[in-house]
Design an enzyme around this catalytic site. Structure first.
Site, PDB file in Angstrom:
ATOM      1  CD  GLU A 195      -2.978  -1.192   2.542  1.00  0.00           C
ATOM      2  OE1 GLU A 195      -2.820   0.103   3.302  1.00  0.00           O
ATOM      3  OE2 GLU A 195      -3.980  -1.796   2.172  1.00  0.00           O
ATOM      4  N   GLY A 234      -6.382   0.643  15.529  1.00  0.00           N
ATOM      5  CA  GLY A 234      -6.503  -0.034  16.630  1.00  0.00           C
ATOM      6  C   GLY A 234      -8.360   0.409  16.932  1.00  0.00           C
ATOM      7  CD  GLU A 284     -11.974  -1.898  12.569  1.00  0.00           C
ATOM      8  OE1 GLU A 284     -11.150  -0.596  13.569  1.00  0.00           O
ATOM      9  OE2 GLU A 284     -13.145  -0.662  12.463  1.00  0.00           O
ATOM     10  CG  ASP A 287     -15.357   0.711  10.472  1.00  0.00           C
ATOM     11  OD1 ASP A 287     -14.960   0.846  11.011  1.00  0.00           O
ATOM     12  OD2 ASP A 287     -14.932  -0.525   9.399  1.00  0.00           O
ATOM     13  CE  LYS A 330     -13.742   2.557   6.416  1.00  0.00           C
ATOM     14  NZ  LYS A 330     -13.633   2.114   7.210  1.00  0.00           N
ATOM     15  CG  HIS A 380      -7.032 -18.446   6.168  1.00  0.00           C
ATOM     16  ND1 HIS A 380      -5.516 -18.189   5.961  1.00  0.00           N
ATOM     17  CD2 HIS A 380      -6.421 -18.521   7.654  1.00  0.00           C
ATOM     18  CE1 HIS A 380      -4.676 -18.878   6.125  1.00  0.00           C
ATOM     19  NE2 HIS A 380      -5.514 -18.149   7.551  1.00  0.00           N
TER      20      HIS A 380
END
Ligand code: CA
Length: 688
Positions: free
Chosen positions: A79, A191, A193, A314, A341, A620
């Site tokens: 990024e 952080g 979250e 969020d 956002k 995953h």
């Protein structure tokens, strides 16, 4: 001596540059910028992602070719905005590793690995990424994932000093690039979250001594407030918010205006995501999801603008902040802009913080019906928040736009940005939620299987666009539909070219005035980072980091459109470049097949699915369909043999797979394994 040589070079560069006059942003020697270099994140203090170079233009961009590339051998997201100073590129890859490369040849001059403990992968929301370094007077500054701010000698890569910016027993992280301000280096953290309390710190660039630190949300009132601003912010919080940390982490945008001596930063969501859990469903929760202006010398709050009061979705306001002078209603205004956002494009007066406009830049915004034209306060829609009841909301937590840098062209007056259109997310507060600041902890109920879930599954897929936005007329000038929802950061040049990477691995050049596609190059893997451009010895180069990861790459949500995980690399282009790119194969071409047989009840598989969603899917992949990181449906018999040792014993910790023994036990691991095998079985049949 070096300095005057630089000046002579800068003068010689005038044939390449559209404008060589000193801008007001370079007036102080402390903050001087060499225009042929790309020495600051965002290209200049304004962070316009604009370059005055114009050697590459619409007439010759078809001849743009690869000069060199370098393989980093990583399957993680890249990024970083590469910096270029005096012919050297400074960039970062996964796990906060820094590289210095010769910009003409791609030769690695040095690399620095801060050796971040791999267990930190547990305390990062969105891949072990890094968005780049800062450069200042012969030093390179890195914020490492585990919270160190490290100054490196730019010539040798040797560490000069290191300062610990957070308590490593807490679930903080750093993914953002440091920024230089008046001989200080500024760094934020992430952080929210996980339940931390956000802050931004300024360190002396020479010594590494902390100069100031400004918290973004109030802490426990019993311990006293650090400032009047936090004392008044506390009145907008309810309950024991500090137990869950509060959030508001400034994890990306930090911009400095040398004229006003103000630092701007955007703050993240609250901890937890849900206002009903975080603050009893009440209050604006200052200063989460806000744009803050701080006095550069002291870090004291000059003004604030809360983009999403009482955020419940969020909607971090950490997206790129772009400074520009715009003529609005017949008056020249110093503005700060953000494609937030939450789906609205904000224009504020950056001297006073006065709200000027907020306009939807994506088609589907369901959480608010609009923004009050006087106050800038969003008008929440009745479907956007229902207390503890689930709601299906657009934009999704990835936002109408995310961290990927956006560009502003001072002549066309247009902002160029990648948009994420039409995506939705199911927000389900968990009534059983408990504060747990060691783990990913949104307050989301992963067991919800009600009616809205089907609605989410049935919702049309999202669309990604490259949009040219007119911030004065508050409308789109043109757009291009992209192959995927996600797309890379943007660069615009005085050659009237817009460069942006795509999720399926192309770097594309467009005409800035109308969006006509003029050039493309297959980089072999999805691109999230923005290109940078610079000139050396009269030759203009374009450099980009290509590497697919982050949330779209590792969580791999369905409906992203065409994506291309792969091995990460850096690529550099110039006119008549003719280097070859060999792309090593990546991933699987055949459907998966369970490597072993395991008898497990339906209930065990179901329980495994829940545990997988809690602890595994944010690397995953949702439903065990992975993107960049290993797809466990393809796990070999050997991996299954070691499954317990890997998940509980940390057998692959050094490869980035931490131990989960503190939250999982043998029976849960067995359930996860059963779930993964059942997903392999399901996917092995055609049409699944
Ligand atoms: Ca967030």
């Amino acid at each position: 001596m070096r300095r005057s040589t630089g000046r002579i070079l800068a003068f010689a560069m005038c044939s390449l540059l559209a404008a060589c006059k000193q801008s007001g942003f370079s007036e102080s020697s402390k903050n001087a910028v060499e225009p042929a270099d790309w020495s600051l994140h965002g290209g200049g203090y304004e962070e316009q992602q604009f370059s005055p170079l114009k050697q590459i233009d619409a007439a010759n961009v078809r001849k743009l070719g690869l000069v060199w590339s370098h393989e980093f051998g990583t399957n993680r997201g890249l990024e970083a905005t590469p910096l270029e100073v005096n012919g050297v590129i400074y960039t970062t890859v996964e796990w906060s590793v820094v590289y210095a490369l010769d910009a003409r040849t791609g030769k690695v001059l040095w690399s620095f690995d801060p050796k971040v403990p791999r267990s930190r992968a547990r305390t990062i929301c969105c891949d072990v990424v890094n968005r780049g370094v800062a450069f200042y007077k012969g030093k390179v500054y890195l914020g490492s994932l585990d919270g160190r701010l490290i100054a490196l000698d730019a010539k040798s890569g040797w560490p000069v000093w290191s300062a610990l910016t957070f308590d490593q027993s807490q679930s903080y992280s750093i993914t953002g690039a440091p920024r230089m301000v008046n001989g200080m280096v500024l760094i934020g953290n992430a952080g929210s979250e996980f339940g931390v309390r956000g802050y931004i710190s300024a360190y002396d660039a020479e010594t590494g001594k902390l100069v100031w630190r400004t918290y973004t949300v109030p802490g426990d009132p019993a311990k006293g407030f650090e400032s009047k601003a936090l004392e008044s912010a506390a009145k907008t919080w309810h309950g024991k918010w500090w137990v869950a940390g509060g959030g508001g982490t400034p994890w990306d945008a930090i911009v400095y205006d040398p004229q006003l001596d103000l630092v701007y930063t955007g703050t993240g969501n609250g901890a937890t995501w849900y206002r009903a859990l975080r603050s009893g469903g009440q209050g604006d929760n200052l200063y989460v999801a806000s744009i803050l202006a701080l006095h550069a010398g002291t870090g004291e709050l000059a003004w604030y603008f809360q983009v999403t009061p009482g955020d419940n979705w969020d909607y971090d306001a950490t997206q790129p902040l772009v400074l520009a002078d715009l003529n609005i209603d017949g008056r020249s205004r110093k503005v700060i802009m953000q494609a937030s956002k939450n789906g609205f494009f904000y224009v504020l007066d950056r001297e006073s913080g006065q709200f000027l406009s907020a306009t939807p830049f994506v088609d589907k915004i369901t959480w608010a019906s609009g923004v009050d034209g006087k106050t800038g306060r969003p008008i929440e829609s009745t479907t956007g928040y229902a207390g503890m009841e689930p709601v299906l909301v657009s934009p999704d937590p990835g936002g109408g736009h995310n961290w990927n840098p956006i560009a502003f062209h001072p002549t066309t007056g247009l902002v160029y940005l990648g948009t994420r259109e039409g995506t939705s997310y199911l927000h389900v507060p968990n009534p059983q939620w408990k504060s747990d600041t060691s783990n990913w902890n949104l307050g989301n109920d992963v067991r919800y299987e009600g009616l809205l879930l089907q609605k989410l599954i049935d919702a049309p897929a999202g669309v990604g666009k490259l949009v040219a936005w007119n911030p004065v007329e508050r409308r789109e000038a043109w757009h291009v539909v992209l192959p995927g929802v996600e797309s890379g950061g943007v660069l615009v040049t005085a050659g009237d070219l817009v460069f942006q990477g795509t999720s399926d691995g192309l770097l594309v050049g467009y005409e800035a005035s109308d969006g006509k596609k003029l050039w493309e190059y297959n980089a072999g893997t999805g691109i999230m980072a923005p290109p940078a451009t610079y000139a050396i010895d009269g030759i203009q180069y374009v450099t980009v980091m290509a590497g697919w990861g982050g949330v779209p790459g590792i969580i791999n949500p369905p409906g992203l459109g065409r994506t291309k995980p792969g091995w990460g690399r850096i690529l550099t282009f110039a006119i008549d470049g003719n280097a070859k790119l060999d792309v090593p194969p990546f991933g699987h071409s055949d459907p998966p097949k369970p490597a072993i047989q395991m008898s497990a009840s339906h209930e065990t598989v179901h329980e495994g699915g829940i545990q997988f969603a809690k602890y595994c899917e944010h690397c995953h992949g949702i439903n065990a369909v992975a993107g960049a990181l290993p797809d466990l449906r393809y796990a070999s018999a050997e991996v299954h043999k070691q499954f317990k040792e890997i998940v509980l014993g940390g057998a692959r910790q050094e490869r980035g797979m931490p131990s989960f023994k503190d939250v999982l036990n043998e029976s849960k691991v067995r359930a996860i394994e059963a779930f993964v095998l059942s997903r392999a079985e399901e996917s092995s049949h055609p049409g699944q």
